[in-house]
Design an enzyme around this catalytic site. Structure first.
Site, PDB file in Angstrom:
ATOM      1  N   HIS A 156     101.660 -84.762 136.862  1.00  0.00           N
ATOM      2  CA  HIS A 156     102.770 -85.709 136.599  1.00  0.00           C
ATOM      3  C   HIS A 156     102.449 -87.101 137.154  1.00  0.00           C
ATOM      4  O   HIS A 156     103.359 -87.849 137.527  1.00  0.00           O
ATOM      5  CB  HIS A 156     104.088 -85.224 137.213  1.00  0.00           C
ATOM      6  CG  HIS A 156     104.473 -83.839 136.787  1.00  0.00           C
ATOM      7  ND1 HIS A 156     105.271 -83.580 135.703  1.00  0.00           N
ATOM      8  CD2 HIS A 156     104.123 -82.637 137.311  1.00  0.00           C
ATOM      9  CE1 HIS A 156     105.421 -82.258 135.578  1.00  0.00           C
ATOM     10  NE2 HIS A 156     104.721 -81.669 136.534  1.00  0.00           N
ATOM     11  N   SER A 277      86.762-113.020 135.303  1.00  0.00           N
ATOM     12  CA  SER A 277      87.866-113.821 134.780  1.00  0.00           C
ATOM     13  C   SER A 277      87.430-115.280 134.728  1.00  0.00           C
ATOM     14  O   SER A 277      86.597-115.712 135.525  1.00  0.00           O
ATOM     15  CB  SER A 277      89.069-113.656 135.704  1.00  0.00           C
ATOM     16  OG  SER A 277      89.892-114.801 135.651  1.00  0.00           O
ATOM     17  N   LYS A 283      87.922-111.607 140.354  1.00  0.00           N
ATOM     18  CA  LYS A 283      88.201-110.466 139.468  1.00  0.00           C
ATOM     19  C   LYS A 283      86.967-109.714 138.975  1.00  0.00           C
ATOM     20  O   LYS A 283      85.910-110.294 138.742  1.00  0.00           O
ATOM     21  CB  LYS A 283      88.972-110.953 138.222  1.00  0.00           C
ATOM     22  CG  LYS A 283      90.411-111.318 138.461  1.00  0.00           C
ATOM     23  CD  LYS A 283      91.277-110.168 138.958  1.00  0.00           C
ATOM     24  CE  LYS A 283      91.517-109.099 137.922  1.00  0.00           C
ATOM     25  NZ  LYS A 283      92.408-109.533 136.852  1.00  0.00           N
ATOM     26  N   GLU A 290      88.832-100.261 129.213  1.00  0.00           N
ATOM     27  CA  GLU A 290      90.041-100.766 128.541  1.00  0.00           C
ATOM     28  C   GLU A 290      89.869-100.740 127.022  1.00  0.00           C
ATOM     29  O   GLU A 290      90.747-100.316 126.278  1.00  0.00           O
ATOM     30  CB  GLU A 290      90.317-102.215 128.961  1.00  0.00           C
ATOM     31  CG  GLU A 290      90.723-102.411 130.394  1.00  0.00           C
ATOM     32  CD  GLU A 290      90.692-103.890 130.745  1.00  0.00           C
ATOM     33  OE1 GLU A 290      91.604-104.617 130.326  1.00  0.00           O
ATOM     34  OE2 GLU A 290      89.733-104.327 131.412  1.00  0.00           O
ATOM     35  N   LYS A 325      85.109 -94.172 102.201  1.00  0.00           N
ATOM     36  CA  LYS A 325      83.949 -94.566 102.995  1.00  0.00           C
ATOM     37  C   LYS A 325      84.229 -95.645 104.047  1.00  0.00           C
ATOM     38  O   LYS A 325      83.804 -95.469 105.201  1.00  0.00           O
ATOM     39  CB  LYS A 325      82.798 -94.935 102.069  1.00  0.00           C
ATOM     40  CG  LYS A 325      82.115 -93.651 101.529  1.00  0.00           C
ATOM     41  CD  LYS A 325      80.984 -93.886 100.612  1.00  0.00           C
ATOM     42  CE  LYS A 325      81.348 -94.048  99.150  1.00  0.00           C
ATOM     43  NZ  LYS A 325      82.504 -93.309  98.634  1.00  0.00           N
TER      44      LYS A 325
HETATM   45  N1  ARG Z   1      81.356 -95.954  94.130  1.00  0.00           N
HETATM   46  C1  ARG Z   1      81.906 -94.699  93.780  1.00  0.00           C
HETATM   47  C2  ARG Z   1      82.451 -93.988  95.019  1.00  0.00           C
HETATM   48  O1  ARG Z   1      82.155 -94.420  96.076  1.00  0.00           O
HETATM   49  C3  ARG Z   1      80.866 -93.838  93.136  1.00  0.00           C
HETATM   50  C4  ARG Z   1      81.386 -92.908  92.080  1.00  0.00           C
HETATM   51  C5  ARG Z   1      81.921 -93.706  90.953  1.00  0.00           C
HETATM   52  N2  ARG Z   1      82.164 -92.919  89.810  1.00  0.00           N
HETATM   53  C6  ARG Z   1      82.737 -93.438  88.732  1.00  0.00           C
HETATM   54  N3  ARG Z   1      82.882 -92.700  87.712  1.00  0.00           N
HETATM   55  N4  ARG Z   1      83.158 -94.671  88.722  1.00  0.00           N
HETATM   56  O2  ARG Z   1      83.194 -93.039  94.935  1.00  0.00           O
END
Ligand code: ARG
Length: 505
Positions: A156, A277, A283, A290, A325
């Site tokens: 705690h 600082s 400091k 952090e 991605k």
């Molecule tokens: N750049 C696309 C991705 O990252 C690749 C696949 C694209 N396929 C398509 N039919 N446009 O998913």
């Protein structure tokens, strides 16, 4: 002109290209795209789908592109949308349509992108795994060294019982080892081969998916073509590994920030992991800790982003999926840089124990030990001993005293019907001796911490072996793809022989 432009009458608006192109994001997958293309090519030749003459020319060009990519001489052109069309366009440009235009038989960008990103994520997880092994080793090394260094443990956020710095450090090693195991488990989900699924439905070309799977070092094929091209659970699992690990590192960071802020806590972050600082000359700010606390947000956000990107995607590729991605790259980057920075921070952390004993006395941190003693030596119910010690603490505290005032304590106990020799009282409330007595499995006694470290090192070794195996198979597979392609283009191997060589282990 896009490779797919024949059925269009109006050119693409500039906004469509800039909104949808992914070359900057795909750059990281160029090596994987070339490897997967070479594997696909060798498979086409091994299956007699592509003639050996043209196949050899494509193999030579792909190997050249691999060298160029390794030397940074392969820049992706945004006008060509993504890494897949960049590679195919370059092949056609170099070899002409009659040769370069034949590689795309039986494959689609939909199975290419999941192949490339699985290969990339496999590498990234292996790299994070290696870093995590380094961090856990650093924690265990420091834990061993500090197995007897007294400090105050909290529950705690309030003073609780005496522990050691070795016990605290090994607790984080123990937790991070589970992150390492989760990482290995995620690798199993990632390491499956979707190539050969085509756009969604497989292909009518007589391909052999076992060949591309073997050349790319995957554990097995991901059999179902529609699932393989439409599902991103491997990204989710990877993001979840990153988020869980970052949550643990953020907790460690919080302790480092809070404990290094007080002169009495006994933790000091090395100069190397602090900054100063601009106005206050005295400091030393623990910026790495952090920032780790805050950068965990990047990994949590990535997990939520991928969940949100994928939750409405029906079976069959949709462009939504390309938005998986950017967040996964961010999660992987922030996790690896945080683990890397923490390894140095932990290796150089300084421990100061001179105030720890005082803090233990002031906070009555050995009250539980006194109750345990009264229970085990005097056959009292624990609850009765607990009650008695609670009243003693109240008495001492109200007179600004601690268990250090042993004579007063023993007299108070006697007046309350408990006979206890002075030296036994002193021994039971002494913080250092109390720590030594916590010898139950997994407890804080130095001896038990050392035994726990041995067990954790054993777990670490087993996880390391698992990762090394995946890494070794991946490296061998890449070397094999290049070697077979080289022998093939020199006409040392026919298509039929290729097939046998690919499957030979
Ligand atoms: N750049 C696309 C991705 O990252 C690749 C696949 C694209 N396929 C398509 N039919 N446009 O998913």
């Amino acid at each position: 002109m896009a490779l797919w432009s024949s059925r269009f009458s109006t050119p693409m608006a500039p906004a469509t290209l800039s909104y949808s192109e992914t070359t900057d994001i795909d750059r990281r997958m160029l090596a994987h795209e070339l490897w997967a293309s070479l594997a696909h090519l060798l498979m086409l030749c091994a299956c007699g789908i592509l003639d050996e003459g043209r196949g050899r020319e494509i193999a030579a060009e792909l190997l050249r592109m691999m060298d160029q990519a390794e030397h940074g001489d392969f820049k992706l052109d945004p006008a060509l949308e993504d890494v897949h069309l960049n590679v195919e366009s370059r092949l056609i440009e170099r070899l002409g349509l009659d040769i370069g235009g034949r590689l795309h038989m039986g494959r689609s960008r939909n199975d290419q992108v999941v192949t490339d990103s699985r290969l990339y994520v496999r590498d990234a997880l292996l790299a994070i795994g290696r870093l995590l092994i380094g961090l856990v080793s650093a924690l265990l090394d420091r834990a061993e060294e500090q197995a007897g260094t007294l400090t105050l443990g909290y529950t705690h956020s309030q003073a609780a019982q005496p522990i050691t710095f070795g016990f605290w450090l090994s607790a984080h090693a123990s937790a991070l080892l589970r992150d390492l195991k989760r990482l290995s488990d995620a690798l199993e989900t990632v390491n499956l081969c979707p190539l050969g699924s085509g756009a969604l439905a497989g292909t009518s070309f007589p391909i052999d998916r076992r060949l591309t799977c073997a050349l790319l070092g995957f554990d097995d094929i991901l059999r179902h073509a529609l699932d393989a091209t439409s599902t991103r659970d491997y990204m989710l699992e990877t993001a979840s590994v990153c988020a869980t690990c970052m949550a643990q590192l953020s907790r460690l960071a919080e302790e480092i920030v809070v404990w290094s802020s007080s002169a009495t806590s006994g933790l000091k972050v090395s100069d190397a992991y602090t900054t100063g600082s601009s106005i206050m000359p005295q400091k030393r700010n623990p910026v790495v800790a952090e920032l780790a606390r805050a950068k965990s947000a990047t990994a949590f956000g990535a997990l939520m982003e991928i969940l949100s990107v994928t939750k409405s995607v029906t079976m069959g590729y949709s462009s939504d999926l390309q938005q998986d991605k950017p967040p996964i790259w961010r999660a992987l980057d922030v996790t690896s840089e945080t683990i890397g920075a923490f390894t140095g921070l932990i290796a150089t952390l300084e421990f100061e124990t001179k105030n720890a004993e005082d803090a233990c006395w002031r906070s009555f941190a050995t009250a539980t030990e006194l109750a345990n003693y009264l229970t085990s030596t005097q056959q009292r119910p624990f609850r009765e001993a607990y009650d008695l010690v609670g009243r003693l603490v109240r008495h001492l505290e109200s007179h600004a005293m601690t268990f250090r005032d042993a004579n007063v304590s023993v007299a108070w106990l006697a007046a309350n019907g408990v006979k206890m020799p002075l030296e036994e009282f002193v021994s039971s409330v002494d913080p250092r001796r109390a720590v030594e007595r916590q010898t139950s499995t997994g407890g804080t006694s130095p001896e038990e911490v050392r035994a726990t470290i041995v067990a954790l090192r054993d777990q670490l070794g087993r996880n390391e072996a698992r990762l090394t195996d995946v890494a070794r198979r991946s490296e061998l597979a890449l070397a094999k793809t290049r070697n077979l392609a080289t022998s093939f283009l020199k006409s040392e191997l026919s298509g039929v022989e290729l097939s046998r060589e690919i499957l030979a282990s």
